[in-house]
Design an enzyme around this catalytic site. Structure first.
Site, short mmCIF file in Angstrom:
data_model
loop_
_atom_site.label_atom_id
_atom_site.label_comp_id
_atom_site.label_asym_id
_atom_site.label_seq_id
_atom_site.Cartn_x
_atom_site.Cartn_y
_atom_site.Cartn_z
N HIS A 229 0.81 -1.22 0.00
CA HIS A 229 0.00 0.00 0.00
C HIS A 229 0.84 1.27 0.00
O HIS A 229 0.30 2.36 -0.16
CB HIS A 229 -0.94 0.03 1.21
CG HIS A 229 -0.24 0.33 2.49
ND1 HIS A 229 0.52 -0.59 3.15
CD2 HIS A 229 -0.16 1.47 3.23
CE1 HIS A 229 1.02 -0.05 4.25
NE2 HIS A 229 0.64 1.20 4.32
C1 UD1 Z 1 -2.46 4.86 6.51
C2 UD1 Z 1 -1.24 5.18 7.35
C3 UD1 Z 1 -0.18 4.09 7.16
C4 UD1 Z 1 -0.76 2.73 7.43
C5 UD1 Z 1 -1.98 2.51 6.54
C6 UD1 Z 1 -2.59 1.14 6.77
C7 UD1 Z 1 -0.77 7.59 7.61
C8 UD1 Z 1 0.14 8.67 7.20
N1 UD1 Z 1 -0.62 6.44 6.94
O1 UD1 Z 1 -2.09 4.96 5.16
O2 UD1 Z 1 0.88 4.34 8.06
O3 UD1 Z 1 0.21 1.74 7.16
O4 UD1 Z 1 -2.92 3.54 6.83
O5 UD1 Z 1 -3.79 0.97 6.16
O6 UD1 Z 1 -1.58 7.76 8.48
N2 UD1 Z 1 -9.49 4.75 2.11
C9 UD1 Z 1 -10.67 4.09 1.91
N3 UD1 Z 1 -11.31 3.58 2.99
C10 UD1 Z 1 -10.81 3.69 4.25
C11 UD1 Z 1 -9.60 4.37 4.44
C12 UD1 Z 1 -8.94 4.88 3.36
O7 UD1 Z 1 -11.15 3.97 0.80
O8 UD1 Z 1 -11.45 3.19 5.21
C13 UD1 Z 1 -8.78 5.33 0.97
C14 UD1 Z 1 -8.74 6.85 1.11
O9 UD1 Z 1 -9.74 7.42 0.35
C15 UD1 Z 1 -7.37 7.22 0.63
C16 UD1 Z 1 -6.56 5.94 0.67
O10 UD1 Z 1 -7.43 4.87 0.98
O11 UD1 Z 1 -7.40 7.71 -0.66
C17 UD1 Z 1 -5.47 6.05 1.66
O12 UD1 Z 1 -5.96 6.20 3.01
P1 UD1 Z 1 -5.17 7.07 4.11
O13 UD1 Z 1 -5.75 6.86 5.44
O14 UD1 Z 1 -5.01 8.46 3.63
O15 UD1 Z 1 -3.72 6.50 4.14
P2 UD1 Z 1 -3.21 5.01 4.02
O16 UD1 Z 1 -2.49 4.92 2.72
O17 UD1 Z 1 -4.28 4.02 4.31
#
Ligand code: UD1
Length: 393
Positions: A229
Site C-alpha cells: 500500500h
Molecule cells: C495509513 C497510514 C499508514 C498505514 C496505513 C494502513 C498515515 C500517514 N498512513 O495509510 O501508516 O500503514 O494507513 O492501512 O496515516 N481509504 C478508503 N477507505 C478507508 C480508508 C482509506 O477507501 O477506510 C482510501 C482513502 O480514500 C485514501 C486511501 O485509501 O485515498 C489512503 O488512506 P489514508 O488513510 O489516507 O492512508 P493510508 O495509505 O491508508
C-alpha cells in the site's frame, strides 16, 4: 478511593486497532482487580479509516469497545486529515480533561492528537515510540518524530528504539522498554485464528471480478501472501507495473499468490490500466482487505510473505514466516534477518526481490521473539501509568 486516573486513548487507522485492543483490555483487568484505584478510559476514533473492512470489523473481531467519541475525519490530504483532527480534538480534550492522552503508532491521527495534547498541557504517552526509518519521505516518519519529541512517556518495543531516543536526547526517565502491544494481540488471537479454514477465508473475501478463481477444495499446502500500500510501491505506474509483472510471471507460476488489496492499491491498479492483468492471472487470488483473524490464519501457513507494512514484519517475525519486505528501509530493524528476525529489505528492485524470494523458498519457518514480546506489554504500560496517579484539581 483514589481519584480515578483519566486516560484518553486515540485510534485513527487500521494499524492502530491491534495496538489499542490490549490496552483497553488491560485497563478493564486493572479495574476489576484493583477497584480502589480505578482508571477511567475514554476511547476516541478520529475516523481516518472508516470503511467497515478497514475499521469496524477490527473493533468487533478484537473486542475493542465502541469508541466513546468518533471525530469522523475521513479521507483527505495529510494536511487536511491532520488539520481537521486537531480542530475537532481540541474541544474533546477541553471537555474531558484527561490526565493522560495515549497515542499509538505513526499514522496522521497519532501526530495530530500529540500536538493538540501538548498545546492543551495534557501529559502525552506514545506507545511504539523510538522507531525510526530515517526517511523523511515517509509521512509516518514525520509523525513519529513529532509525537516522540512531544511525549512525556515513551513506551518502546525494543532496545534499538530506545537507543534512537537516547541519540535524540530524550531523557532516560521518560523511556520505558515494555515490549510490543501488537504481539499481545497476536498471542490473544492465535487460538481463534487456528480454527479458521484457509480456503474458506479466500472464498469469503475473494474479489469476484477475478476470473482465475479456480480454488482448491480444501488442501492448500503452499501459497504466498502479499499486501502492498505504500506510495513508493503503488503510486508510480512503472514501479507498480514491474512489480505486477514479476508477481504474475514468476511467483504465480510457482504457487498461488493471495493478494489482499488496500483501497489505495486497488484504485491505482485500475487507474494505471493494470486491473485486467491482475484480475485474469491464473493463480493470483485477489481478496478484499482481510479481517485480523483471517490474515493471521493465512500468515501462519504462508510459504513467503511479500509486504511493505511495518506491522506485518513484526507478525512474520514472531510467526517465523519468511518476509520479503518491499521497502528500502525499515523503522523496525529488530525484525530483520541480521537481528535474528525473518525480514529482508528488497526495496522495489526486481533482482533483489527475485533473489530473496527464491532463497526464502529453501527456508524453514523460524519464529523469533525479541525480549518482552511476550503478550504482556499492555499490562506493563497500565502498571506504569497507574503508578503516577495524582489528585485532580
Ligand atoms: C495509513 C497510514 C499508514 C498505514 C496505513 C494502513 C498515515 C500517514 N498512513 O495509510 O501508516 O500503514 O494507513 O492501512 O496515516 N481509504 C478508503 N477507505 C478507508 C480508508 C482509506 O477507501 O477506510 C482510501 C482513502 O480514500 C485514501 C486511501 O485509501 O485515498 C489512503 O488512506 P489514508 O488513510 O489516507 O492512508 P493510508 O495509505 O491508508
Amino acid at each position: 478511593m483514589t481519584t480515578p486516573l483519566r486516560i484518553l486513548s486515540v485510534v485513527g487507522a487500521r494499524p492502530n486497532f491491534m495496538k489499542i485492543a490490549p490496552l483497553a483490555r488491560a485497563i478493564d483487568t486493572h479495574n476489576a482487580s484493583d477497584p480502589e484505584r480505578p482508571i477511567e478510559h475514554v476511547l476516541l476514533h478520529t475516523g481516518q479509516h472508516y470503511d467497515a473492512a478497514m475499521s469496524a470489523s477490527f473493533f468487533d473481531a478484537l473486542g475493542i469497545p465502541e469508541p466513546d467519541i468518533d471525530l469522523g475525519i475521513g479521507s483527505g490530504s495529510h494536511a487536511e486529515q491532520v488539520g481537521r483532527t486537531m480542530m475537532a480534538f481540541e474541544s474533546v480534550v477541553r471537555d474531558h480533561k484527561p490526565d493522560w492522552i495515549i497515542v499509538v503508532g505513526d499514522v496522521n491521527a497519532t501526530c495530530a492528537c500529540s500536538i493538540t495534547a501538548k498545546k492543551e498541557h495534557v501529559q502525552l504517552a506514545h506507545i511504539e515510540a523510538g522507531l525510526r526509518s530515517f526517511d523523511l519521505d515517509m509521512p509516518e516518519e514525520i509523525n513519529r518524530m513529532v509525537c516522540d519529541r512531544l511525549s512525556d512517556r515513551l513506551f518502546v518495543t525494543d532496545e534499538l528504539a530506545a537507543a534512537n531516543l537516547r541519540a535524540e536526547g530524550v531523557p532516560e526517565d521518560k523511556i520505558r522498554l515494555v515490549g510490543n502491544v501488537m504481539i499481545d494481540t497476536l498471542d490473544a488471537n492465535l487460538a481463534k485464528a487456528k480454527t479458521l479454514d484457509i480456503s474458506e477465508i479466500i472464498h469469503r473475501n475473494a474479489i469476484h471480478e477475478s476470473s482465475a478463481f479456480c480454488l482448491p477444495g480444501s488442501a492448500l499446502d503452499s501459497y504466498a501472501l502479499m499486501t502492498l500500500h505504500r506510495p513508493s510501491n503503488v503510486d508510480k505506474p512503472d514501479v507498480l507495473g514491474s512489480l505486477v509483472a514479476f508477481f504474475t510471471q514468476t511467483v504465480c507460476r510457482d504457487m498461488p499468490l493471495i493478494w489482499t488489496l488496500h483501497p489505495r492499491t486497488r484504485e491505482r491498479l485500475v487507474s494505471f490500466g493494470l486491473w485486467d492483468k491482475v484480475a485474469n492471472c491464473d493463480g493470483l487470488w485477489l481478496v478484499n482487505p482481510l479481517g485480523y483473524h483471517d490474515l493471521l490464519r493465512l500468515n501462519m501457513d504462508a510459504r513467503v510473505f511479500f509486504t511493505d507494512s511495518g506491522g506485518l514484519q513484526e507478525e512474520c517475525c514472531v510467526l517465523g514466516t519468511p518476509c520479503v519486505t518491499l521497502r528500502f528501509n525499515t523503522e523496525r530493524p529488530v525484525t530483520l534477518v541480521e537481528h535474528d528476525g525473518v525480514s529482508t529489505l528488497v526495496g522495489n528492485d526486481l533482482t533483489r526481490i527475485s533473489e530473496t524470494y527464491h532463497s526464502s523458498l529453501a527456508l524453514q519457518r523460524r519464529p523469533h521473539r525479541p525480549p518482552l514480546w511476550d503478550g504482556h506489554t499492555a499490562e506493563r504500560i497500565v502498571a506504569d501509568l497507574d503508578g503516577r496517579v495524582r489528585p485532580r484539581n
